[in-house]
Design an enzyme around this catalytic site. Structure first.
Site, PDB file in Angstrom:
ATOM      1  CD  GLU A 145      -2.931  -1.376   2.204  1.00 44.34           C
ATOM      2  OE1 GLU A 145      -2.940  -0.530   3.103  1.00 44.34           O
ATOM      3  OE2 GLU A 145      -3.741  -2.321   2.153  1.00 44.34           O
ATOM      4  CD  GLU A 251      -4.196  -8.309   0.947  1.00 48.55           C
ATOM      5  OE1 GLU A 251      -5.168  -7.761   1.498  1.00 48.55           O
ATOM      6  OE2 GLU A 251      -3.029  -7.933   1.105  1.00 48.55           O
TER       7      GLU A 251
HETATM    8  C1  XIL Z   1      -6.071  -7.314   7.705  1.00 51.02           C
HETATM    9  C2  XIL Z   1      -6.306  -8.518   8.603  1.00 51.02           C
HETATM   10  O1  XIL Z   1      -7.027  -9.501   7.905  1.00 51.02           O
HETATM   11  C3  XIL Z   1      -7.065  -8.069   9.828  1.00 51.02           C
HETATM   12  O2  XIL Z   1      -7.186  -9.151  10.736  1.00 51.02           O
HETATM   13  C4  XIL Z   1      -6.340  -6.900  10.502  1.00 51.02           C
HETATM   14  O3  XIL Z   1      -7.132  -6.400  11.543  1.00 51.02           O
HETATM   15  C5  XIL Z   1      -6.069  -5.787   9.509  1.00 51.02           C
HETATM   16  O4  XIL Z   1      -5.380  -6.306   8.402  1.00 51.02           O
HETATM   17  N1  XIL Z   1      -4.962  -5.391   3.161  1.00 51.02           N
HETATM   18  C6  XIL Z   1      -3.856  -6.081   3.607  1.00 51.02           C
HETATM   19  C7  XIL Z   1      -3.979  -7.014   4.731  1.00 51.02           C
HETATM   20  O5  XIL Z   1      -2.778  -5.995   2.982  1.00 51.02           O
HETATM   21  O6  XIL Z   1      -2.800  -7.112   5.492  1.00 51.02           O
HETATM   22  C8  XIL Z   1      -5.151  -6.661   5.620  1.00 51.02           C
HETATM   23  O7  XIL Z   1      -5.297  -7.678   6.590  1.00 51.02           O
HETATM   24  C9  XIL Z   1      -6.409  -6.503   4.787  1.00 51.02           C
HETATM   25  C10 XIL Z   1      -6.247  -5.396   3.782  1.00 51.02           C
END
Ligand code: XIL
Length: 348
Positions: A145, A251
């Site tokens: 990000e 993701e």
């Molecule tokens: C999320 C996790 O799934 C949650 O448990 C935590 O509270 C926040 O992070 N983008 C990403 C991930 O790159 O690392 C994030 O994961 C979701 C959004």
């Protein structure tokens, strides 16, 4: 009696592992975000995972706030547990994430105005962390990000404020020094739908490549919504593939409701799920896999990873304060039409 039960359990596990899973229908790895503690508690989810997938990403336990929580100490135990799981169950291990604004430990604010100290911490952290898992972690989200939530701009993180855009180049170089064979990614969200953000990301990649920075992968998080047009997604993946980098759908989930990209920012449009909605979601999953297979050349297909594969454990409901159904298994651990859609997308 005891022996009979043991025999039944063994037969059950053998039949479960003999069943085919999504991994058996794909030319590229298919994975899910997991927590080893979660799977220790919920062995049903774990066993289905092992049948369906051949790749794992830690949903939280490999982030900086977990590994470097205390100043001056690295606690590699949570990452070691991921390695042990990967080895035991024959999974590719993907490292997520080395540098991410959302997972900087609190103590780091002590050095946020000191670029030299920040750089030297980042170098040491990446060298020790990536070096420790050389040959065990296949690839890393080195920077997660880097771009603003929306539009064409860089996110003003503590790394950016102290070191400028160069922090991304530095992080990639440090990771490459520690493991020259690891596939090194930058990863971001909404790049499949926000074309201005996509183009800023592509500009960053061009710049890194022109500076001979060792970048080898581009991750699209793909936290999708049902109403994101396929054409927009196809355009983004095509542009991504044109960089020549490995492309990871890193993701994946698909929600019906919406949110404003902030924690707790959910907007509940649908309170219940209907068979029609489930079927439409199945079609969307199918389309995504087809688009990936169509526009990303085989040699660049790093794989598709779900951010949790069941509605029981998806992060969406808790994080955005929503009731939604974003994944391919329902809360009772039964495959949804989304599962069949995904499988169809693989051509099976
Ligand atoms: C999320 C996790 O799934 C949650 O448990 C935590 O509270 C926040 O992070 N983008 C990403 C991930 O790159 O690392 C994030 O994961 C979701 C959004």
């Amino acid at each position: 009696m005891k022996h009979n039960i043991l025999l039944l359990i063994t037969l059950f596990s053998i039949s479960l592992s003999a069943q085919k899973g999504l991994k058996d229908y794909a030319d590229f790895p298919i994975g899910s975000a997991i927590s080893t503690w979660g799977y220790n508690r919920d062995t049903v989810s774990r066993d289905i995972h092992v049948r369906e997938f051949n790749s794992i990403t830690a949903n939280n336990q490999m982030k900086m706030a977990s590994i470097a929580r205390e100043k001056g100490v690295y606690n590699f135990d949570p990452a070691d547990q991921m390695v042990a799981f990967a080895e035991k169950y024959n999974q590719r291990l993907f490292g997520h994430a080395l540098v991410w604004h959302s997972s900087t430990p609190a103590w780091l604010s002590e050095i946020e105005n000191n670029p030299v100290a920040l750089d030297s911490f980042m170098r040491d952290y990446i060298h020790k962390y990536v070096g420790r898992y050389k040959g065990k972690v296949d690839g890393w989200d080195v920077v997660n990000e880097a771009m603003n939530t929306a539009g064409p701009g860089w996110r003003e993180t503590i790394w950016y404020k102290a070191l400028g855009k160069e922090y991304v180049a530095k992080a990639l170089r440090y990771a490459h020094e520690a493991d020259p064979d690891a596939v090194l990614f930058v990863n971001d969200f909404n790049t499949e739908r926000d074309t201005a953000k996509l183009h800023e990301t592509l500009r960053m990649i061009k710049w890194l490549q022109s500076e001979k920075v060792p970048i080898s992968g581009l991750g699209f998080q793909m936290h999708l919504r049902m109403d994101i047009p396929n054409e927009t997604i196809e355009y983004a993946l095509k542009k991504g593939a044109e960089t020549g980098l490995m492309i990871h759908l890193s993701e994946v989930d698909i929600i019906f409701n919406t949110h404003d990209d902030t924690q707790g920012g959910g907007k509940q449009l649908y309170d219940d799920i209907t068979p029609e909605m489930l079927a439409a979601q199945g079609k969307k999953y199918e389309d995504i896999v087809r688009i990936y297979r169509k526009v990303v050349p085989k040699s660049q297909q790093y794989g598709i990873t779900f951010w949790g594969y069941s509605d029981r454990s998806s992060w969406i409901n808790g994080f955005f304060k929503l009731k939604d159904w974003p994944t391919i298994y329902d809360a009772n651990m039964q495959p949804k039409p989304a599962y069949e859609g995904f499988k169809r997308g693989l051509g099976k």
